[in-house]
Design a protein around this motif. Structure first.
Motif, PDB file in Angstrom:
ATOM      1  N   THR A 115     -19.982   9.241  -5.272  1.00 55.18           N
ATOM      2  CA  THR A 115     -20.515   9.253  -6.634  1.00 55.18           C
ATOM      3  C   THR A 115     -21.831  10.019  -6.684  1.00 55.18           C
ATOM      4  OG1 THR A 115     -21.203   7.866  -8.524  1.00 55.18           O
ATOM      5  CG2 THR A 115     -21.757   7.070  -6.317  1.00 55.18           C
ATOM      6  N   LYS A 116     -22.074  10.633  -7.829  1.00 58.70           N
ATOM      7  CA  LYS A 116     -23.359  11.277  -8.090  1.00 58.70           C
ATOM      8  C   LYS A 116     -24.154  10.521  -9.162  1.00 58.70           C
ATOM      9  CE  LYS A 116     -21.799  15.931  -6.837  1.00 58.70           C
ATOM     10  NZ  LYS A 116     -21.605  17.338  -7.296  1.00 58.70           N
ATOM     11  N   LEU A 117     -23.574   9.415  -9.626  1.00 62.70           N
ATOM     12  CA  LEU A 117     -24.281   8.640 -10.647  1.00 62.70           C
ATOM     13  C   LEU A 117     -25.462   7.900 -10.004  1.00 62.70           C
ATOM     14  CD1 LEU A 117     -21.304   7.082 -12.665  1.00 62.70           C
ATOM     15  CD2 LEU A 117     -22.784   8.988 -13.335  1.00 62.70           C
TER      16      LEU A 117
ATOM     17  N   ASP B 244     -23.494  -3.996  -6.218  1.00 60.78           N
ATOM     18  CA  ASP B 244     -22.135  -3.637  -5.787  1.00 60.78           C
ATOM     19  C   ASP B 244     -21.145  -3.858  -6.932  1.00 60.78           C
ATOM     20  OD1 ASP B 244     -20.071  -2.945  -3.774  1.00 60.78           O
ATOM     21  OD2 ASP B 244     -19.495  -5.044  -4.025  1.00 60.78           O
ATOM     22  N   TYR B 245     -21.260  -5.035  -7.561  1.00 61.28           N
ATOM     23  CA  TYR B 245     -20.554  -5.347  -8.807  1.00 61.28           C
ATOM     24  C   TYR B 245     -19.043  -5.496  -8.667  1.00 61.28           C
ATOM     25  CZ  TYR B 245     -25.114  -3.968 -10.507  1.00 61.28           C
ATOM     26  OH  TYR B 245     -26.466  -3.874 -10.692  1.00 61.28           O
ATOM     27  N   ARG B 246     -18.495  -5.412  -7.465  1.00 62.07           N
ATOM     28  CA  ARG B 246     -17.058  -5.576  -7.264  1.00 62.07           C
ATOM     29  C   ARG B 246     -16.707  -7.054  -7.276  1.00 62.07           C
ATOM     30  NH1 ARG B 246     -14.868  -0.860  -3.946  1.00 62.07           N
ATOM     31  NH2 ARG B 246     -16.598   0.634  -3.890  1.00 62.07           N
ATOM     32  N   THR B 247     -15.649  -7.397  -7.975  1.00 58.78           N
ATOM     33  CA  THR B 247     -15.119  -8.756  -7.922  1.00 58.78           C
ATOM     34  C   THR B 247     -14.118  -8.851  -6.774  1.00 58.78           C
ATOM     35  OG1 THR B 247     -13.200  -8.395  -9.362  1.00 58.78           O
ATOM     36  CG2 THR B 247     -15.325  -8.825 -10.439  1.00 58.78           C
TER      37      THR B 247
ATOM     38  N   PHE C 173     -14.622  -4.779 -11.814  1.00 61.93           N
ATOM     39  CA  PHE C 173     -16.062  -4.916 -11.620  1.00 61.93           C
ATOM     40  C   PHE C 173     -16.634  -5.800 -12.734  1.00 61.93           C
ATOM     41  CE2 PHE C 173     -14.540  -1.052  -9.762  1.00 61.93           C
ATOM     42  CZ  PHE C 173     -15.283  -0.860  -8.607  1.00 61.93           C
ATOM     43  N   ALA C 174     -17.828  -6.320 -12.529  1.00 59.66           N
ATOM     44  CA  ALA C 174     -18.476  -7.150 -13.552  1.00 59.66           C
ATOM     45  C   ALA C 174     -19.956  -6.820 -13.609  1.00 59.66           C
ATOM     46  CB  ALA C 174     -18.286  -8.632 -13.249  1.00 59.66           C
ATOM     47  N   ALA C 175     -20.513  -6.855 -14.817  1.00 56.68           N
ATOM     48  CA  ALA C 175     -21.924  -6.512 -15.004  1.00 56.68           C
ATOM     49  C   ALA C 175     -22.506  -7.246 -16.201  1.00 56.68           C
ATOM     50  CB  ALA C 175     -22.067  -4.997 -15.201  1.00 56.68           C
TER      51      ALA C 175
ATOM     52  N   GLY D 105     -25.301   0.341 -12.912  1.00 53.92           N
ATOM     53  CA  GLY D 105     -24.932   0.101 -11.520  1.00 53.92           C
ATOM     54  C   GLY D 105     -23.435  -0.094 -11.338  1.00 53.92           C
ATOM     55  N   ALA D 106     -22.818  -0.831 -12.246  1.00 51.97           N
ATOM     56  CA  ALA D 106     -21.369  -1.047 -12.156  1.00 51.97           C
ATOM     57  C   ALA D 106     -20.616   0.261 -12.349  1.00 51.97           C
ATOM     58  CB  ALA D 106     -20.937  -2.076 -13.200  1.00 51.97           C
ATOM     59  N   ALA D 107     -21.108   1.115 -13.237  1.00 48.88           N
ATOM     60  CA  ALA D 107     -20.483   2.429 -13.428  1.00 48.88           C
ATOM     61  C   ALA D 107     -20.563   3.265 -12.151  1.00 48.88           C
ATOM     62  CB  ALA D 107     -21.157   3.161 -14.587  1.00 48.88           C
ATOM     63  N   ARG D 108     -21.717   3.205 -11.501  1.00 50.57           N
ATOM     64  CA  ARG D 108     -21.883   3.953 -10.246  1.00 50.57           C
ATOM     65  C   ARG D 108     -20.877   3.496  -9.193  1.00 50.57           C
ATOM     66  NH1 ARG D 108     -26.663   1.889  -8.720  1.00 50.57           N
ATOM     67  NH2 ARG D 108     -25.526   0.364  -7.471  1.00 50.57           N
ATOM     68  N   GLU D 109     -20.730   2.180  -9.026  1.00 50.67           N
ATOM     69  CA  GLU D 109     -19.816   1.675  -8.002  1.00 50.67           C
ATOM     70  C   GLU D 109     -18.360   1.865  -8.404  1.00 50.67           C
ATOM     71  OE1 GLU D 109     -20.943   0.999  -5.044  1.00 50.67           O
ATOM     72  OE2 GLU D 109     -22.874   1.531  -5.955  1.00 50.67           O
TER      73      GLU D 109
END
Length: 495
Positions: free
Chosen positions: A492-494, A449-452, A458-460, A479-483
């Motif tokens: 998203t399509k990533l 998910d990567y959301r703070t 976001f953080a990764a 993954g962070a880019a996708r979210e």
């Protein structure tokens, strides 16, 4: 697979290496290219497993096994065997933005999970991976491919290591305008300044960054977010931010007098050496020299090995490496370390091979604990006092190290390099942005998910998960880019 019996016909061969005695005299890459024909044979050893496990990264018994970016390994092994190199390159890039980074410097957890490895040497996956991407660059197949249209959204990425670069690449592909901020004078993070030149040449990092830049990503070096650019500026100038600043707070050796002169963190040693090497071929003298010194490396991992190899090229006087663990067995014990766990075995890495070639023996001393450092009248370290230890586990599974009476020893040293890892990320920017952290000081953000806790942040990578592998950093950056893309666009399509 095109060669169903390949694993029975061909033996495992990895990328060849230059002569250890000769390569310590320069800073050139220590490996040599694998021939196309040999790479085809290695690809042919892939077994067409019913349930391949090489491509699925997981943690078993606290260690990564399988590939965290879910590399399409059986597919590109087969394509290499068939001589379809360009198609193999496309398969590599489907799941891994930077197969050259993993091809040069990944410990290959994929090979630990290879089904063939149950009772035979595993497929030489990393060697094939590196051969594919290097052929791709040599043939001119890796070219900039900018997005055809832009979304109008702007994203800031803090840190240009593998997580930051992967996040930036993916977001740029989605059409967002991406700015990457790096506080060092060169891009790449620990790819550039944490891995020495003979293992991962800076030219390999730079050629990929040049492509990313040609695709429209903006890079800012010598720019520390939190100082040169404030968190308020990020909030006002960008629609989202991804924190990929790494875990750079060093672990100290818990020993008396660990602040003596001549005791350095491994990353300070490696960073200064690479910067001086790239700036002036070491002629400016702006590095920590091991020349004519008795060098001690504390730590048995990859970074310790890199310190060994670097010290040898400085022409150190002597060399020893402390490993807190016992010497491991040469082969996997299936009773306590069963497949598909990563095989915990004795390995002789490139640095140890070089040390043996120069000094006649492997430099490692096992089950050694540092008790105290002793300095001279000027405060320079001159010796280290140690004791051997045995390891046991208590009822809760905690490690207990017990000193072995009579095993005390004094070692003469002039330079100590501490390579025992990192505690977590630096807290300045995290606190400035009011981002929550976990008890181990890493950023609180759910995996996948990567959301703070801060909207749009976001953080990764190591900043979120703690010190880890390049391949996990790429996984998390993607993954962070996708979210982040989902946050910006609602979908998203990533991948």
């Amino acid at each position: 697979m095109g060669k169903a019996t390949g694993f029975m016909e061909y033996t495992r061969q990895t990328i060849p290496e230059r002569n250890p005695s000769e390569r310590t005299k320069d800073w050139d890459e220590y490996t040599l290219p694998m021939s196309d024909e040999e790479a085809k044979k290695q690809g042919a050893r892939c077994m067409d497993c019913g349930v391949p496990t090489c491509h699925t990264g997981m943690e078993l018994n606290g260690v990564t096994t399988g590939c965290p970016v879910y590399h399409l390994i059986p597919e590109w092994n087969d394509l290499v065997y068939r001589g379809q190199w360009k198609e193999a390159l496309d398969k590599e890039h489907e799941m891994n933005n930077f197969p050259e980074f993993t091809g040069f410097a990944c410990p290959a957890p994929c090979e630990g999970a290879c089904v063939l490895g149950i009772n035979e040497p595993p497929v030489a996956i990393r060697s094939v991976e590196k051969s594919i991407i290097e052929k791709g660059f040599a043939e001119g197949w890796v070219q900039p491919n900018p997005p055809k249209q832009r979304t109008g959204k702007r994203v800031a990425v803090v840190g240009s290591g593998p997580a930051g670069l992967a996040a930036a690449d993916q977001l740029n592909k989605a059409g967002h305008s991406v700015s990457v901020f790096e506080r060092a004078d060169r891009l790449g993070g620990l790819l550039t300044y944490g891995i020495p030149e003979m293992k991962l040449p800076y030219a390999v990092v730079k050629r990929r960054i040049d492509i990313l830049e040609a695709e429209g990503i903006e890079f800012f070096t010598n720019t520390e977010v939190g100082k040169d650019v404030t968190s308020e500026q990020l909030k006002s100038d960008f629609d989202a931010t991804i924190l990929c600043g790494g875990a750079t707070v060093h672990r100290d050796v818990p020993a008396e007098n660990n602040d003596l002169k001549g005791i350095h963190y491994a990353m300070d040693f490696l960073h200064a050496n690479t910067k001086s090497l790239l700036d002036s071929k070491l002629e400016d003298g702006e590095y920590i020299s091991a020349k004519d010194k008795n060098v001690l490396v504390i730590g048995g991992g990859d970074t310790g090995t890199d310190c060994i190899a670097t010290s040898l090229r400085h022409e150190c006087k002597s060399l020893v490496q402390f490993d807190i663990y016992d010497k491991k067995a040469p082969a996997r014990d299936m009773m306590i370390n069963p497949w598909p766990q990563y095989p915990i075995i004795h390995r002789i890495e490139y640095g140890q091979k070089e040390a043996e070639a120069v000094f006649g023996d492997d430099p490692r001393a096992y089950a050694v604990m540092t008790k105290k450092f002793v300095g001279d009248d000027d405060g320079n370290v001159k010796e280290v006092h140690t004791v051997n230890v045995s390891l046991r586990y208590d009822e809760e599974g905690n490690k207990i190290r017990e000193e072995i009476p009579g095993s005390e020893k004094v070692w003469p040293v002039d330079l100590v390099l501490v390579a025992i890892g990192f505690k977590g990320p630096e807290q300045g920017l995290i606190e400035q942005m009011n981002v929550e952290t976990k008890t181990n000081s890493t950023v609180r953000a759910q995996f996948d998910d990567y959301r703070t806790n801060v909207e749009g942040v976001f953080a990764a990578g190591d900043m979120r998960r703690g010190q880890s592998l390049i391949v996990w950093a790429i996984n998390e950056g993607r993954g962070a880019a996708r979210e982040c893309d989902r946050f910006l666009m609602g979908e998203t399509k990533l991948p």
